[in-house]
Design a protein around this motif. Structure first.
Motif, PDB file in Angstrom:
ATOM      1  N   SER A 172       7.356 -88.035   3.804  1.00  0.00           N
ATOM      2  CA  SER A 172       8.398 -87.617   3.264  1.00  0.00           C
ATOM      3  C   SER A 172       8.544 -88.051   1.733  1.00  0.00           C
ATOM      4  CB  SER A 172       9.706 -88.514   3.796  1.00  0.00           C
ATOM      5  OG  SER A 172       9.436 -89.841   3.566  1.00  0.00           O
ATOM      6  N   ARG A 173       7.355 -88.859   1.354  1.00  0.00           N
ATOM      7  CA  ARG A 173       7.480 -88.928  -0.062  1.00  0.00           C
ATOM      8  C   ARG A 173       6.565 -88.333  -0.971  1.00  0.00           C
ATOM      9  NH1 ARG A 173       4.993 -94.899  -0.521  1.00  0.00           N
ATOM     10  NH2 ARG A 173       4.553 -93.831  -2.563  1.00  0.00           N
ATOM     11  N   ASP A 174       5.710 -87.242  -0.114  1.00  0.00           N
ATOM     12  CA  ASP A 174       4.934 -86.452  -0.618  1.00  0.00           C
ATOM     13  C   ASP A 174       5.291 -84.887  -0.832  1.00  0.00           C
ATOM     14  OD1 ASP A 174       3.270 -88.578  -0.876  1.00  0.00           O
ATOM     15  OD2 ASP A 174       1.682 -87.812   0.680  1.00  0.00           O
TER      16      ASP A 174
ATOM     17  N   ILE B 236       7.607 -80.014   1.606  1.00  0.00           N
ATOM     18  CA  ILE B 236       7.058 -81.388   1.705  1.00  0.00           C
ATOM     19  C   ILE B 236       5.615 -81.241   2.482  1.00  0.00           C
ATOM     20  CG2 ILE B 236       7.886 -83.494   2.926  1.00  0.00           C
ATOM     21  CD1 ILE B 236       9.573 -82.778   0.549  1.00  0.00           C
ATOM     22  N   ARG B 237       4.884 -82.409   2.134  1.00  0.00           N
ATOM     23  CA  ARG B 237       3.553 -82.263   2.840  1.00  0.00           C
ATOM     24  C   ARG B 237       3.866 -82.675   4.386  1.00  0.00           C
ATOM     25  NH1 ARG B 237      -1.352 -86.918   1.432  1.00  0.00           N
ATOM     26  NH2 ARG B 237      -2.487 -86.193   2.923  1.00  0.00           N
ATOM     27  N   ARG B 238       3.083 -82.039   5.003  1.00  0.00           N
ATOM     28  CA  ARG B 238       3.270 -81.847   6.323  1.00  0.00           C
ATOM     29  C   ARG B 238       2.071 -82.514   7.089  1.00  0.00           C
ATOM     30  NH1 ARG B 238       7.472 -78.581   7.784  1.00  0.00           N
ATOM     31  NH2 ARG B 238       8.099 -77.117   6.138  1.00  0.00           N
ATOM     32  N   GLY B 239       2.409 -83.114   8.077  1.00  0.00           N
ATOM     33  CA  GLY B 239       1.150 -83.768   9.001  1.00  0.00           C
ATOM     34  C   GLY B 239       1.822 -84.506  10.136  1.00  0.00           C
TER      35      GLY B 239
END
Length: 92
Positions: free
Chosen positions: A23-25, A15-18
């Motif tokens: 949560s959609r990426d 999952i894309r983190r940041g």
């Protein structure tokens, strides 16, 4: 005239983190794609994740992620944690 839909199996890598929640990426890996140049042909392709119950979450490839051929996908809804490591259909 019948149109053939071509699909490829890919795998959800992460999952894309940041700092904000993404949560959609998701970041997916397509087998056999090793470079960003090869991965660029999948931009704007549709991605479908299917759960074991039969629910579908649909997304689109936004861009190439990194130098080694990963793709950034934005889904219409957030993915559950069970989707990590699971396969998706990449529809061309």
């Amino acid at each position: 005239m019948s149109t053939q839909v071509r699909s490829i199996k890919a795998r959800i890598y992460s999952i894309r983190r940041g700092a904000i929640g993404y949560s959609r990426d998701a970041i997916i890996i397509v087998p056999g794609v090793e470079t960003a140049v090869d991965a660029a042909k999948f931009i704007n392709a549709r991605v479908v994740w299917r759960s074991k119950k039969g629910t579908e979450i649909i997304g689109n490839v936004l861009r190439v992620w990194g130098k080694h051929g990963q793709l950034l996908v934005r889904f219409r809804r957030g993915l559950p944690g069970q989707a990590l490591g699971d396969t998706v259909d990449l529809i061309l």
